[in-house]
Scaffold this motif. Sequence first.
Motif, PDB file in Angstrom:
ATOM      1  N   TYR A 170       4.008   0.882   2.230  1.00 43.64           N
ATOM      2  CA  TYR A 170       3.884  -0.044   3.351  1.00 43.64           C
ATOM      3  C   TYR A 170       3.664  -1.468   2.865  1.00 43.64           C
ATOM      4  CZ  TYR A 170       3.046   4.132   6.191  1.00 43.64           C
ATOM      5  OH  TYR A 170       3.155   5.350   6.826  1.00 43.64           O
ATOM      6  N   TYR A 183       0.866  -1.173   0.000  1.00 47.17           N
ATOM      7  CA  TYR A 183       0.000   0.000   0.000  1.00 47.17           C
ATOM      8  C   TYR A 183       0.902   1.222   0.000  1.00 47.17           C
ATOM      9  CZ  TYR A 183      -4.146  -2.771   1.215  1.00 47.17           C
ATOM     10  OH  TYR A 183      -5.190  -3.662   1.201  1.00 47.17           O
ATOM     11  N   ARG A 184       0.307   2.354  -0.325  1.00 51.35           N
ATOM     12  CA  ARG A 184       1.076   3.592  -0.236  1.00 51.35           C
ATOM     13  C   ARG A 184       0.193   4.713   0.293  1.00 51.35           C
ATOM     14  NH1 ARG A 184       2.004   5.193  -6.654  1.00 51.35           N
ATOM     15  NH2 ARG A 184      -0.137   5.858  -7.099  1.00 51.35           N
ATOM     16  N   GLN A 185       0.857   5.681   0.908  1.00 49.42           N
ATOM     17  CA  GLN A 185       0.138   6.837   1.430  1.00 49.42           C
ATOM     18  C   GLN A 185       0.927   8.094   1.137  1.00 49.42           C
ATOM     19  OE1 GLN A 185      -0.927   6.600   5.606  1.00 49.42           O
ATOM     20  NE2 GLN A 185      -2.562   8.101   5.331  1.00 49.42           N
ATOM     21  N   ARG A 229      -4.420   6.012   2.651  1.00 50.28           N
ATOM     22  CA  ARG A 229      -3.603   4.873   2.222  1.00 50.28           C
ATOM     23  C   ARG A 229      -4.370   4.109   1.142  1.00 50.28           C
ATOM     24  NH1 ARG A 229      -0.617   1.270   6.752  1.00 50.28           N
ATOM     25  NH2 ARG A 229      -0.136   3.424   7.366  1.00 50.28           N
ATOM     26  N   GLY A 280       7.049   1.054   6.857  1.00 45.96           N
ATOM     27  CA  GLY A 280       6.992   1.944   5.707  1.00 45.96           C
ATOM     28  C   GLY A 280       8.367   2.354   5.208  1.00 45.96           C
TER      29      GLY A 280
END
Length: 118
Positions: free
Chosen positions: A94, A37-39, A45, A111
Amino acid sequence: QVQLVESGGNLVQAGGSLRLSCSASESIFSFNYMGWYRQAPGKQRELVAHITTSGRANYADSLKGRFTIIGDNAKNTVYLQMNSLKPEDTAVYYCNAVRLGLNVVNYWGQGTQVTVSS
């Protein structure tokens, strides 16, 4: 206690490539899914990609063709190969692992920062 440790984040120019690694403390086959995942700052996210124990991979529609998720059970590691990076790919990435059962249990890494400069 499951541990997921990410590495590989860096500063890269637009058009460049990076490979992120997620090293798990247990066999990746012990999870139903593993993924990334990314934020980005100020954003929620979001799913990048995940892979099942059978090796089936799913990607966010906007990332298909640029990102590839690969599982290596011998190394208890899941990789995210990112090509043709864009400034909008800048985010904290993440690692995630999921076990399904009576309860859904999610595990997260700490992360790793990816910054793409224009």
